[in-house]
Design a protein around this motif. Structure first.
Motif, mmCIF file in Angstrom:
data_model
loop_
_atom_site.group_PDB
_atom_site.id
_atom_site.type_symbol
_atom_site.label_atom_id
_atom_site.label_comp_id
_atom_site.label_asym_id
_atom_site.label_seq_id
_atom_site.Cartn_x
_atom_site.Cartn_y
_atom_site.Cartn_z
ATOM 1 N N THR A 114 2.574 12.917 9.962
ATOM 2 C CA THR A 114 3.521 11.947 9.394
ATOM 3 C C THR A 114 3.188 11.575 7.957
ATOM 4 O O THR A 114 3.800 10.660 7.391
ATOM 5 C CB THR A 114 3.553 10.670 10.261
ATOM 6 O OG1 THR A 114 2.203 10.235 10.512
ATOM 7 C CG2 THR A 114 4.242 10.941 11.589
ATOM 8 N N LYS A 115 2.194 12.280 7.374
ATOM 9 C CA LYS A 115 1.857 12.103 5.955
ATOM 10 C C LYS A 115 1.481 10.655 5.626
ATOM 11 O O LYS A 115 1.944 10.082 4.640
ATOM 12 C CB LYS A 115 3.003 12.591 5.054
ATOM 13 C CG LYS A 115 3.313 14.066 5.218
ATOM 14 C CD LYS A 115 4.473 14.488 4.315
ATOM 15 C CE LYS A 115 4.709 15.988 4.338
ATOM 16 N NZ LYS A 115 5.015 16.516 5.695
ATOM 17 N N VAL A 116 0.625 10.065 6.472
ATOM 18 C CA VAL A 116 0.144 8.710 6.213
ATOM 19 C C VAL A 116 -1.312 8.775 5.763
ATOM 20 O O VAL A 116 -1.951 9.819 5.826
ATOM 21 C CB VAL A 116 0.289 7.816 7.463
ATOM 22 C CG1 VAL A 116 1.755 7.637 7.825
ATOM 23 C CG2 VAL A 116 -0.498 8.380 8.648
ATOM 24 N N HIS A 117 -1.848 7.642 5.322
ATOM 25 C CA HIS A 117 -3.205 7.562 4.808
ATOM 26 C C HIS A 117 -4.194 7.733 5.964
ATOM 27 O O HIS A 117 -4.259 6.880 6.876
ATOM 28 C CB HIS A 117 -3.408 6.198 4.137
ATOM 29 C CG HIS A 117 -4.649 6.098 3.298
ATOM 30 N ND1 HIS A 117 -5.915 6.180 3.833
ATOM 31 C CD2 HIS A 117 -4.813 5.899 1.952
ATOM 32 C CE1 HIS A 117 -6.804 6.040 2.876
ATOM 33 N NE2 HIS A 117 -6.166 5.864 1.719
ATOM 34 N N PRO A 118 -4.999 8.784 5.985
ATOM 35 C CA PRO A 118 -5.895 9.036 7.125
ATOM 36 C C PRO A 118 -6.960 7.961 7.310
ATOM 37 O O PRO A 118 -7.295 7.604 8.446
ATOM 38 C CB PRO A 118 -6.517 10.396 6.809
ATOM 39 C CG PRO A 118 -6.313 10.600 5.348
ATOM 40 C CD PRO A 118 -5.067 9.868 4.990
ATOM 41 N N GLY A 119 -7.505 7.445 6.217
ATOM 42 C CA GLY A 119 -8.539 6.419 6.333
ATOM 43 C C GLY A 119 -8.016 5.152 6.972
ATOM 44 O O GLY A 119 -8.677 4.550 7.828
ATOM 45 N N ARG A 120 -6.826 4.737 6.592
ATOM 46 C CA ARG A 120 -6.248 3.518 7.167
ATOM 47 C C ARG A 120 -5.841 3.733 8.622
ATOM 48 O O ARG A 120 -5.981 2.828 9.452
ATOM 49 C CB ARG A 120 -5.071 3.066 6.309
ATOM 50 C CG ARG A 120 -5.530 2.602 4.928
ATOM 51 C CD ARG A 120 -4.405 2.268 3.991
ATOM 52 N NE ARG A 120 -4.949 1.845 2.695
ATOM 53 C CZ ARG A 120 -4.210 1.533 1.638
ATOM 54 N NH1 ARG A 120 -2.883 1.595 1.710
ATOM 55 N NH2 ARG A 120 -4.790 1.167 0.506
ATOM 56 N N LEU A 121 -5.322 4.902 8.909
ATOM 57 C CA LEU A 121 -5.003 5.227 10.301
ATOM 58 C C LEU A 121 -6.274 5.175 11.157
ATOM 59 O O LEU A 121 -6.272 4.627 12.272
ATOM 60 C CB LEU A 121 -4.365 6.612 10.388
ATOM 61 C CG LEU A 121 -4.101 7.151 11.800
ATOM 62 C CD1 LEU A 121 -3.154 6.228 12.571
ATOM 63 C CD2 LEU A 121 -3.528 8.557 11.746
ATOM 64 N N GLY A 122 -7.378 5.710 10.645
ATOM 65 C CA GLY A 122 -8.635 5.706 11.377
ATOM 66 C C GLY A 122 -9.125 4.304 11.670
ATOM 67 O O GLY A 122 -9.648 4.023 12.760
ATOM 68 N N ARG A 123 -8.957 3.409 10.717
ATOM 69 C CA ARG A 123 -9.384 2.023 10.922
ATOM 70 C C ARG A 123 -8.563 1.344 12.011
ATOM 71 O O ARG A 123 -9.090 0.568 12.825
ATOM 72 C CB ARG A 123 -9.272 1.251 9.610
ATOM 73 C CG ARG A 123 -10.319 1.694 8.583
ATOM 74 C CD ARG A 123 -9.898 1.363 7.163
ATOM 75 N NE ARG A 123 -9.755 -0.064 6.940
ATOM 76 C CZ ARG A 123 -9.225 -0.593 5.827
ATOM 77 N NH1 ARG A 123 -8.779 0.205 4.855
ATOM 78 N NH2 ARG A 123 -9.143 -1.892 5.685
#
Length: 465
Positions: A114-123
């Motif tokens: 979905t082309k989102v920020h991986p770091g923020r998704l991980g948090r």
């Protein structure tokens, strides 16, 4: 024995009992690593009543052992859990991880779909993993747990990406209700204090003066707001979300309890504000000796004709079921009803408006007409039932101390739903006492209550006052 020891004993003994029963029958109770399936869901459903006091004791033990400061600070930030779940739905994570399998997937790969920020998704995933929604199996590598798998849509990621607006269609509805609570309802919740402290809106019973209007910056009632063109995503979500609140055994509340089979041949049952007639479908398929009328707004009744033609052809054509447009606030034109039936209707309205449509039914009732309200009942959390002991079925058996009186209610979402109804439309879930007051004001009284295990709603059987 101290309260801490007593709570620990409730947990220990309860778990041993469930495990022993499962072992005796040759299966295991599903653990967090066992994803949802019809078979494992059936096991949890079967043991839900036995699990309730164990879960309630665990909650109470946490509250007992926690220092007030970190406990309350954490509670004050709990709103980030529903917000995080809404984001997880919007990024299709449960179905991405379902396709990835038991090994899980790195956040970079999860985010790529979905082309989102991986770091923020991980948090966000890590926060949810602290409550066993997802599991971090290696640094930044996550997989589904049983809880997160409950949000799966049952579609391939390719299908979801091709039609994201229709992703909830045909699903269990859990992801849709989670998304609704974490997005639209959060805006409402954030405005609740301001709305209740306002000297006008804090006392209003109008559905246009609730926290919803303040949070969404509208003067429209929420159902009209849904139909505005810019709210098409919420409109697509909403009916699926309602399905997500439906209990697996909800037909039980329709067919059992009240003695439908004892009604005389040809008795008329009127399903007031009955939508497209799903409740009546259950009744009509079982109790064929009765006649039925489903009433709702013209647009809903138009959809109901199509629904019945597809699902139960012949019932409308043969006159067993009539589908008729009617505003429940207008005078009730049916004067020979044996039963007026209301399911999940009273909780949608404040007392001001509920009294109006209940009075309309009272005006049209015959001396032997009964009103059956199928809705949730908010339990008092004290052990004093003296005010309702004279109504059969009103009082429930209380759990032993130190547990709160009714574990099935305390672990459910009934009280949260009450806050949601207040915020959305200035309406409410009601206690037995509040139902008694409402019904008396509109010419009815409670004859008895047919109880069903939580989270099923209850049947409130009413007669003329």
């Amino acid at each position: 024995m101290s309260s801490v020891e007593a709570l620990a004993q409730v947990i220990s003994n309860g778990v041993k009992d469930i495990q022993a029963q499962c072992t005796a029958r040759g299966f295991s109770y599903p653990t967090p690593d066992v994803v949802c399936s019809p078979e494992t869901d059936a096991i949890q459903n079967e043991f839900s009543s036995q699990a309730a006091p164990i879960i309630a004791a665990a909650y109470q033990l946490i509250a007992t052992l926690s220092h007030p400061q970190p406990y309350l600070l954490g509670m004050g930030l709990w709103g980030y859990f529903p917000a995080s779940l809404a984001y997880i739905d919007a990024t299709f994570v449960p179905d991405i991880l379902r396709e990835a399998g038991d090994k899980g997937l790195h956040v970079n790969d999860i985010a790529a779909a979905t082309k989102v920020h991986p770091g923020r998704l991980g948090r966000i995933l890590r926060l949810l993993a602290t409550r066993h929604v997802f599991e971090e199996v290696a640094p930044d590598v996550f997989r589904n747990t049983r809880l997160s798998s409950g949000m799966c849509l049952g579609k391939s990621v390719k299908e979801i990406l091709e039609n994201p607006l229709g992703r909830w269609d045909g699903s269990s509805g859990v992801a849709a209700i989670v998304s609704l609570n974490g997005h639209e309802n959060m805006k409402t919740a954030a405005s609740l204090t301001e709305t209740l402290l306002d000297p006008v809106t804090g006392f209003s019973e109008e559905p246009t003066e609730a926290a919803f209007q303040r949070g969404h910056r509208t003067r429209l009632p929420c159902y009209e707001w849904l139909e505005e063109p810019e709210n098409i995503i919420t409109l697509s979500k909403f009916p699926n979300a309602m399905r997500g609140t439906t209990h697996y055994n909800s037909d039980k509340v329709v067919n059992e309890g009240f003695e439908w089979a004892k009604l005389p041949e040809g008795s008329l049952v009127v399903d007031v504000a009955g939508g497209i007639g799903n409740l009546t479908m259950v009744l009509a398929s079982t109790h064929k000796h009765l006649r039925y009328v489903v009433q709702d707004r013209p647009a809903v009744i138009k959809a109901a004709h199509e629904h019945w033609a597809q699902k139960m052809p012949g019932y409308v054509e043969k006159g067993i079921v009539r589908l008729e447009p009617h505003d429940m606030f207008d005078p009730q034109y049916i004067r020979d009803a044996s039963i007026f039936l209301l399911r999940y209707t009273t909780h949608n309205w404040s007392n001001k408006y509920a009294t109006k449509f209940l009075t309309r039914l009272r005006e049209a009732a015959q001396p032997e007409t009964k009103l059956i309200i199928i809705d949730g009942i908010s339990d008092y959390l004290c052990r004093d039932t003296s005010s309702i002991d004279n109504i059969p079925g009103a009082a429930k058996a209380a759990a032993p101390e130190p547990l709160l009186a009714y574990p099935d209610s305390t672990i459910g979402w009934g009280y949260l739903m009450d806050m949601n109804m207040l915020g959305m439309m200035n309406c409410q879930e009601r206690t037995v006492g509040e139902f008694m007051t409402l019904l008396k004001a509109s010419g009815w009284k409670i004859e008895r209550i047919c109880r069903f295990e939580a989270p099923l709603p209850q049947q409130i059987i009413c007669t003329l006052l």
